[in-house]
Write a protein that holds these residues in place. Sequence first.
Motif, PDB file in Angstrom:
ATOM      1  N   PRO A  15      -0.949  -3.985  -4.285  1.00 40.20           N
ATOM      2  CA  PRO A  15       0.101  -3.259  -5.013  1.00 40.20           C
ATOM      3  C   PRO A  15       0.536  -4.028  -6.259  1.00 40.20           C
ATOM      4  CG  PRO A  15       0.568  -3.271  -2.665  1.00 40.20           C
ATOM      5  CD  PRO A  15      -0.584  -4.203  -2.870  1.00 40.20           C
ATOM      6  N   THR A  19       2.527   0.649  -8.689  1.00 36.78           N
ATOM      7  CA  THR A  19       2.107   1.260  -7.425  1.00 36.78           C
ATOM      8  C   THR A  19       2.828   0.735  -6.185  1.00 36.78           C
ATOM      9  OG1 THR A  19       0.315  -0.342  -6.984  1.00 36.78           O
ATOM     10  CG2 THR A  19      -0.212   1.509  -8.415  1.00 36.78           C
ATOM     11  N   TYR A  22       4.699   3.291  -4.064  1.00 42.01           N
ATOM     12  CA  TYR A  22       3.796   4.216  -3.379  1.00 42.01           C
ATOM     13  C   TYR A  22       3.263   3.597  -2.083  1.00 42.01           C
ATOM     14  CZ  TYR A  22      -0.412   7.016  -2.477  1.00 42.01           C
ATOM     15  OH  TYR A  22      -1.379   7.790  -1.890  1.00 42.01           O
ATOM     16  N   TRP A  23       2.789   2.349  -2.188  1.00 39.36           N
ATOM     17  CA  TRP A  23       2.211   1.712  -1.010  1.00 39.36           C
ATOM     18  C   TRP A  23       3.285   1.351   0.018  1.00 39.36           C
ATOM     19  CZ3 TRP A  23      -2.475   3.018  -0.581  1.00 39.36           C
ATOM     20  CH2 TRP A  23      -3.333   3.086  -1.689  1.00 39.36           C
ATOM     21  N   LEU A 133      -3.317   3.626   4.323  1.00 39.31           N
ATOM     22  CA  LEU A 133      -3.952   4.548   3.380  1.00 39.31           C
ATOM     23  C   LEU A 133      -3.640   5.989   3.766  1.00 39.31           C
ATOM     24  CD1 LEU A 133      -7.564   3.030   3.054  1.00 39.31           C
ATOM     25  CD2 LEU A 133      -5.645   2.764   1.466  1.00 39.31           C
TER      26      LEU A 133
ATOM     27  N   VAL B 128      -8.143  -4.792  -4.390  1.00 38.45           N
ATOM     28  CA  VAL B 128      -8.384  -4.049  -5.621  1.00 38.45           C
ATOM     29  C   VAL B 128      -7.104  -3.980  -6.423  1.00 38.45           C
ATOM     30  CG1 VAL B 128      -9.336  -1.944  -6.592  1.00 38.45           C
ATOM     31  CG2 VAL B 128      -9.967  -2.615  -4.275  1.00 38.45           C
ATOM     32  N   PHE B 129      -7.166  -4.517  -7.635  1.00 40.79           N
ATOM     33  CA  PHE B 129      -6.014  -4.499  -8.528  1.00 40.79           C
ATOM     34  C   PHE B 129      -6.249  -3.418  -9.583  1.00 40.79           C
ATOM     35  CE2 PHE B 129      -3.411  -6.113 -12.055  1.00 40.79           C
ATOM     36  CZ  PHE B 129      -2.217  -6.285 -11.393  1.00 40.79           C
ATOM     37  N   GLN B 133      -7.633   1.021  -7.323  1.00 41.65           N
ATOM     38  CA  GLN B 133      -7.171   0.907  -5.932  1.00 41.65           C
ATOM     39  C   GLN B 133      -6.889   2.281  -5.324  1.00 41.65           C
ATOM     40  OE1 GLN B 133      -2.444  -0.129  -5.958  1.00 41.65           O
ATOM     41  NE2 GLN B 133      -3.767  -1.707  -6.782  1.00 41.65           N
ATOM     42  N   PHE B 134      -6.938   3.336  -6.147  1.00 42.44           N
ATOM     43  CA  PHE B 134      -6.820   4.690  -5.603  1.00 42.44           C
ATOM     44  C   PHE B 134      -8.187   5.340  -5.358  1.00 42.44           C
ATOM     45  CE2 PHE B 134      -2.744   3.676  -7.343  1.00 42.44           C
ATOM     46  CZ  PHE B 134      -1.894   4.093  -6.324  1.00 42.44           C
ATOM     47  N   PRO B 137     -10.683   1.911  -1.894  1.00 42.99           N
ATOM     48  CA  PRO B 137     -10.412   1.836  -0.448  1.00 42.99           C
ATOM     49  C   PRO B 137     -10.963   3.028   0.345  1.00 42.99           C
ATOM     50  CG  PRO B 137      -8.473   1.224  -1.698  1.00 42.99           C
ATOM     51  CD  PRO B 137      -9.457   1.799  -2.676  1.00 42.99           C
ATOM     52  N   TYR B 138     -11.319   4.104  -0.373  1.00 43.70           N
ATOM     53  CA  TYR B 138     -11.850   5.294   0.302  1.00 43.70           C
ATOM     54  C   TYR B 138     -13.383   5.316   0.321  1.00 43.70           C
ATOM     55  CZ  TYR B 138      -7.008   6.820   0.049  1.00 43.70           C
ATOM     56  OH  TYR B 138      -5.645   6.895   0.203  1.00 43.70           O
TER      57      TYR B 138
END
Lengths: 139, 383
Positions: A15, A19, A22-23, A133, B128-129, B133-134, B137-138
């Motif tokens: 994060p 962000t 959000y996290w 997630l 992941v910066f 990072q959106f 991770p998927y």
Amino acid sequence: MTAAKLPPLPPLPRPYQDTAAYWAAARKHRFIIQKCTDCGEFQFYPRGVCSHCLSSALEWQEASGRGEVYSYSVNYRAPHPGFADKTPFVLALVTLEEGPRMMTNIVDCDPESVQIGMAVTVTFDDVTEEITLPKFRPA
Amino acid sequence: MRDVAIVGVAESDIGVVPDKSKFQLSAEASRGALEDAGLSIRDVDGIFTNIITEGGQFSSMMMAEYMGITPRYTDSTSLGGSSFVVYVEHAAMAIAAGMCDVALICHGSTNISDRGGKGGPVSHVSDVFGPTQFEEPYGISTVGAYALAAQRHMHEYGTTSEQLAEIAVATRKWASLNPKARMRDPITIDDVMNSRVIASPLHLLDCCLVTDAGGAVVLTSLERARDLKKAPVQLLGSGEAHTHRMISQMPDLTQTAAAISGKLAFERSGLSHGDIDVAEIYDSFTITVLLTLESLGFCGKGEGGDFVSNQRTAPGGDFPMNTQGGALSYTHPGMFGIFTVIEAVRQLRGECGPRQVGDARVALCNGTGGTLSSTGTIILGRD
């Protein structure tokens, strides 16, 4: 169990200023997205400014968590060692009810049953103690 | 403003080249392209490269230092595989404006040797910066991203895997005519359909190769070009654009930035689609080609599947495309754009032997970079 026997983790978000909220919300199983109070548009992913009008007047709103599959792909090859025990998995783009589109995984169903246009709803995957997630499952 | 021409092109050793660094491949390709032009490294005063350095920065400084030159114009614009087509536009502007006289575009990569000679995943990042990072991770991958576009195109327009396979089969036929191509054995549509699914709907044979390779292109003013070794190939028009970085932000999964860059290139050249004798379209995946052909306007949106059917892009077809065998069958060192330019120049010079397109006078190159993110389009012609 020793750490060496655990499968490697997928890459996880670190994060940052844009962000962190959000996290932090995801960790509490809340799904929030940004809305611009100047132009009224929602956006995803979180940014420090509005990608529609460049305003900094953004506020967080609880999203409905509902959306539909815009596209998907059943992935049979792990892109990273952290996915080696997860194939096949469904990589997907979901259009949220509020308008923006996001990348996610479709879970809790047969990967072959996923279709474009399918209604989905958010679910939360607690990957570590720090990182959760948001993912989606059939509605 | 001065007109500009391409005067030299070359590849390095390509394929699996474990004994040479990517810097050496880039430098040896540069030497070859300068020899092709009848110029020396001392003539170069502009450099354009985004060779991947450790840390990902300072590409043009690193390559200029490696080759012992002191450029007065420099460009490391980082757009992925389209960069080298975009550099043709940038170099032409720099030469036209008098900012440099001899521009060297170069690239080198040991993409296969870096993986121990085998393909497959290379990502080992743990956190992941930044905005990716959106996605990461998927489980995003390059093939996964392009698969999302393919799936959407099939959904909207009824495009089939067989139609995508037509592209792979036709491209392999061209490769069979090129001794430098890595994969030269003929394949059939069934071979593509029966190859394993990597990320649905894309099969293994819908995907480009992973190789080592270097390439280089030299440009100068048309006036100076006319005194050099070979017939100049003139830049007639160009365009560049990008619509997003991450596939999740792509405005429309079925249209690339080629809709913008291609329109600009055609407008600036004063030419139309019917004038193109040979097309070199970056083929990272079969779907990349189909989307690009539609976005460039060679056919209507959704008509790409029909357009490529019946081996239309193969040798003897009425739309010669990816005539060196493309990224699908010739070579693909992670970023392919420069090889579209090299082949177009050779076709226009008539140097292509058994794969020569008869009386090729005008060629179009389109590079795509990122995840369907950026495009560069150039139209080249004989002087």
